[in-house]
Write an enzyme that holds these catalytic residues in place. Structure first.
Site, PDB file in Angstrom:
ATOM      1  N   THR A  55       0.843  -1.211   0.000  1.00 58.59           N
ATOM      2  CA  THR A  55       0.000   0.000   0.000  1.00 58.59           C
ATOM      3  C   THR A  55       0.873   1.254   0.000  1.00 58.59           C
ATOM      4  O   THR A  55       2.023   1.214   0.487  1.00 58.59           O
ATOM      5  CB  THR A  55      -0.897   0.006   1.264  1.00 58.59           C
ATOM      6  OG1 THR A  55      -1.400   1.318   1.467  1.00 58.59           O
ATOM      7  CG2 THR A  55      -0.140  -0.380   2.521  1.00 58.59           C
ATOM      8  N   TYR A 109      -0.977  -0.004  11.296  1.00 57.22           N
ATOM      9  CA  TYR A 109      -1.351  -0.701  10.054  1.00 57.22           C
ATOM     10  C   TYR A 109      -0.251  -0.518   9.004  1.00 57.22           C
ATOM     11  O   TYR A 109       0.238  -1.492   8.416  1.00 57.22           O
ATOM     12  CB  TYR A 109      -2.683  -0.154   9.505  1.00 57.22           C
ATOM     13  CG  TYR A 109      -2.920  -0.498   8.048  1.00 57.22           C
ATOM     14  CD1 TYR A 109      -3.112  -1.817   7.647  1.00 57.22           C
ATOM     15  CD2 TYR A 109      -2.922   0.498   7.051  1.00 57.22           C
ATOM     16  CE1 TYR A 109      -3.316  -2.143   6.297  1.00 57.22           C
ATOM     17  CE2 TYR A 109      -3.123   0.178   5.714  1.00 57.22           C
ATOM     18  CZ  TYR A 109      -3.313  -1.136   5.347  1.00 57.22           C
ATOM     19  OH  TYR A 109      -3.497  -1.465   4.010  1.00 57.22           O
ATOM     20  N   LYS A 121       2.307  -3.324   7.255  1.00 51.16           N
ATOM     21  CA  LYS A 121       2.388  -3.546   5.802  1.00 51.16           C
ATOM     22  C   LYS A 121       3.822  -3.304   5.318  1.00 51.16           C
ATOM     23  O   LYS A 121       4.309  -4.019   4.439  1.00 51.16           O
ATOM     24  CB  LYS A 121       1.425  -2.607   5.067  1.00 51.16           C
ATOM     25  CG  LYS A 121      -0.047  -2.901   5.286  1.00 51.16           C
ATOM     26  CD  LYS A 121      -0.504  -4.238   4.720  1.00 51.16           C
ATOM     27  CE  LYS A 121      -0.494  -4.289   3.225  1.00 51.16           C
ATOM     28  NZ  LYS A 121      -1.041  -5.594   2.720  1.00 51.16           N
TER      29      LYS A 121
HETATM   30  N1  LIG Z   1      -8.457  -0.770   0.437  1.00 45.78           N
HETATM   31  C1  LIG Z   1      -7.464   0.003   0.017  1.00 45.78           C
HETATM   32  O1  LIG Z   1      -7.656   1.178  -0.255  1.00 45.78           O
HETATM   33  C2  LIG Z   1      -6.074  -0.581  -0.154  1.00 45.78           C
HETATM   34  C3  LIG Z   1      -5.099   0.201  -0.781  1.00 45.78           C
HETATM   35  C4  LIG Z   1      -3.832  -0.348  -0.994  1.00 45.78           C
HETATM   36  C5  LIG Z   1      -3.557  -1.632  -0.576  1.00 45.78           C
HETATM   37  N2  LIG Z   1      -4.517  -2.362   0.063  1.00 45.78           N
HETATM   38  C6  LIG Z   1      -4.182  -3.730   0.473  1.00 45.78           C
HETATM   39  O2  LIG Z   1      -4.970  -4.608  -0.313  1.00 45.78           O
HETATM   40  C7  LIG Z   1      -5.286  -5.783   0.434  1.00 45.78           C
HETATM   41  C8  LIG Z   1      -6.785  -5.993   0.446  1.00 45.78           C
HETATM   42  O3  LIG Z   1      -7.409  -4.844   1.002  1.00 45.78           O
HETATM   43  P1  LIG Z   1      -9.005  -4.764   1.132  1.00 45.78           P
HETATM   44  O4  LIG Z   1      -9.355  -3.342   1.230  1.00 45.78           O
HETATM   45  O5  LIG Z   1      -9.618  -5.623   0.104  1.00 45.78           O
HETATM   46  O6  LIG Z   1      -9.194  -5.440   2.557  1.00 45.78           O
HETATM   47  P2  LIG Z   1     -10.466  -6.090   3.266  1.00 45.78           P
HETATM   48  O7  LIG Z   1     -10.338  -5.740   4.701  1.00 45.78           O
HETATM   49  O8  LIG Z   1     -11.713  -5.747   2.528  1.00 45.78           O
HETATM   50  O9  LIG Z   1     -10.241  -7.672   3.070  1.00 45.78           O
HETATM   51  C9  LIG Z   1      -9.247  -8.378   3.764  1.00 45.78           C
HETATM   52  C10 LIG Z   1      -9.537  -9.865   3.564  1.00 45.78           C
HETATM   53  O10 LIG Z   1      -8.501 -10.622   4.231  1.00 45.78           O
HETATM   54  C11 LIG Z   1      -9.121 -11.684   4.965  1.00 45.78           C
HETATM   55  N3  LIG Z   1      -8.247 -12.030   6.093  1.00 45.78           N
HETATM   56  C12 LIG Z   1      -7.930 -11.248   7.158  1.00 45.78           C
HETATM   57  N4  LIG Z   1      -7.125 -11.926   8.001  1.00 45.78           N
HETATM   58  C13 LIG Z   1      -6.913 -13.152   7.441  1.00 45.78           C
HETATM   59  C14 LIG Z   1      -6.155 -14.287   7.831  1.00 45.78           C
HETATM   60  N5  LIG Z   1      -5.451 -14.296   8.977  1.00 45.78           N
HETATM   61  N6  LIG Z   1      -6.142 -15.365   7.019  1.00 45.78           N
HETATM   62  C15 LIG Z   1      -6.863 -15.371   5.859  1.00 45.78           C
HETATM   63  N7  LIG Z   1      -7.606 -14.328   5.452  1.00 45.78           N
HETATM   64  C16 LIG Z   1      -7.633 -13.227   6.235  1.00 45.78           C
HETATM   65  C17 LIG Z   1     -10.460 -11.105   5.414  1.00 45.78           C
HETATM   66  O11 LIG Z   1     -11.385 -12.114   5.779  1.00 45.78           O
HETATM   67  C18 LIG Z   1     -10.878 -10.315   4.178  1.00 45.78           C
HETATM   68  O12 LIG Z   1     -11.571 -11.142   3.266  1.00 45.78           O
HETATM   69  C19 LIG Z   1      -4.701  -5.574   1.822  1.00 45.78           C
HETATM   70  O13 LIG Z   1      -3.477  -6.250   1.899  1.00 45.78           O
HETATM   71  C20 LIG Z   1      -4.492  -4.073   1.908  1.00 45.78           C
HETATM   72  O14 LIG Z   1      -3.433  -3.750   2.763  1.00 45.78           O
HETATM   73  C21 LIG Z   1      -5.777  -1.866   0.286  1.00 45.78           C
END
Ligand SMILES: NC(=O)c1ccc[n+]([C@@H]2O[C@H](COP(=O)([O-])OP(=O)(O)OC[C@H]3O[C@@H](n4cnc5c(N)ncnc54)[C@H](O)[C@@H]3O)[C@@H](O)[C@H]2O)c1
Length: 346
Positions: A123, A152, A156
């Site tokens: 991220t 957080y 990451k």
């Molecule tokens: N949302 C954003 O704006 C954004 C931006 C950049 C990067 N990211 C990264 O993208 C990825 C996804 O983000 P998102 O917004 O879809 O997140 P989200 O919170 O919607 O989804 C996270 C998923 O991970 C699963 N999860 C959590 N802990 C777990 C574990 N121990 N074992 C297996 N599964 C597990 C959850 O059940 C969920 O389905 C993350 O790594 C986040 O850091 C997100």
């Protein structure tokens, strides 16, 4: 290609799965997800609908299950994480376990199973405030020092550098992406835009941290998953160990977003409610995307105006999805959406 998608029942992961199903007919997808409060099977196409998609309920911190699940896979796309900055400020324990330890367990398994591509979804939060080495505000570049400002972001950054080290030490074919803020369908409504949309629709307050001038680069999730798919299907070994920013060059402040959502829904600006600023709140996130544009030929296509219109419509036309989430009664979400108050007055 058989692809293991961790966190595939979350917001970006499920959009990524749909993109692969629609655009890469020779890929088989195995979603591995713990279904935490943020994970939701209703985010995915119904499972019997295609033989190309299967699901395993499991924890990335469980070494044995991870090892068994990865057998026979060619690639890993690792989304699974605890993802909400505000929650990490209240309790960082799960962030360290899932984001750091869980990533370590996946990297170890990937090394043993000779995985041909490991895409780690990092991220732009890892950079902290977007600025040059001398402190001048400008979009972050992949070579910038990481200065995460929240637990957080630090978790990451830890996993991001660990993934890089598995390429440097063991030659694991890792690619790391650092995307800016995503929005779009299936986003859990604790995050800024769906929270604003749902509260606006129900005439509840839209909370704005501090002066509302914190800015982010907003990318529609469809653009993000298109970039990830392109990177996943690059087979050249000169991509190994590479880091790519992913962004849309659409910087907007929190206050601008709240104002636009209210205007789009013809609601009163009086729903805006300023609240105490968040600890360690990053003033500006923005990323320089020259590298992914030049090396992979990718750039975002969806304007913020078009994307937010589509997103608002999606939340308006999916009441059953919203109802399903609200029925789970998560304290944090209930507070953000003022649901506790609504339930007690019913
Ligand atoms: N949302 C954003 O704006 C954004 C931006 C950049 C990067 N990211 C990264 O993208 C990825 C996804 O983000 P998102 O917004 O879809 O997140 P989200 O919170 O919607 O989804 C996270 C998923 O991970 C699963 N999860 C959590 N802990 C777990 C574990 N121990 N074992 C297996 N599964 C597990 C959850 O059940 C969920 O389905 C993350 O790594 C986040 O850091 C997100």
């Amino acid at each position: 290609m058989r692809i293991l998608v961790t966190g595939g029942a979350g917001f970006i992961g499920s959009n990524f799965v749909r993109h692969l199903l629609d655009h890469y007919p020779s890929d088989d997808i195995l979603v591995f997800d713990l279904l935490t409060y943020a994970g939701n099977l209703a985010n995915l196409p119904s499972l019997p609908s295609t033989a190309r998609l299967s699901f395993i309920h499991g924890d990335i911190c469980d070494e044995q299950t991870v090892a068994q699940t990865m057998a026979g896979c060619d690639a890993v796309v690792h989304f699974a994480a605890e993802t909400h900055v505000d929650r990490s400020l209240l309790n960082a324990r799960d962030f360290m376990a899932t984001n750091v330890q869980g990533t370590y367990i996946l990297l170890e398994a990937a090394r043993k199973h000779h995985i041909q591509r490991f895409l780690y979804i990092s991220t732009d939060e890892v950079y902290g405030n977007a600025c040059s080495p001398t402190g001048t505000s400008r979009p972050s570049q992949e070579t910038d020092t990481l200065r995460p400002l929240s637990p957080y972001a630090a978790s990451k950054a830890g996993a991001d550098t660990l993934a890089f080290s598995y390429w440097a030490s063991y030659g694991l074919p890792v690619i790391i992406t650092r995307s800016s803020n995503n929005y779009g369908p299936y986003q859990y409504p604790e995050k800024q835009l769906p929270l604003f949309i749902l509260n606006a629709l129900e005439d509840r307050p839209l909370p704005i941290y501090g002066d509302g001038q914190h800015s982010r680069d907003w990318i529609h999730v469809y653009d993000h998953v298109a970039a990830l798919s392109l990177l996943l299907h690059q087979s050249e070994s000169n991509m190994d160990g590479e880091i790519f920013n992913v962004g849309a060059h659409q910087e907007r402040t929190t206050l601008e977003n709240a104002t636009l959502v209210l205007k789009s829904l013809e609601k009163s600006p009086e729903q805006i409610s300023f609240v105490q600023d968040r600890l360690g709140h990053v003033r500006r996130h923005a990323v320089d995307t020259t590298k992914i544009s030049q090396q992979v030929g990718w750039q975002a296509k969806i304007s913020f105006e078009e994307g937010i219109k589509q997103t608002i419509e999606w939340y308006q036309t999916h009441p059953e999805w919203i109802e399903g989430i609200q029925q789970k009664q998560n304290d944090f979400l209930d507070t953000a959406l003022h649901l506790g108050e609504m339930r007690s007055t019913r």
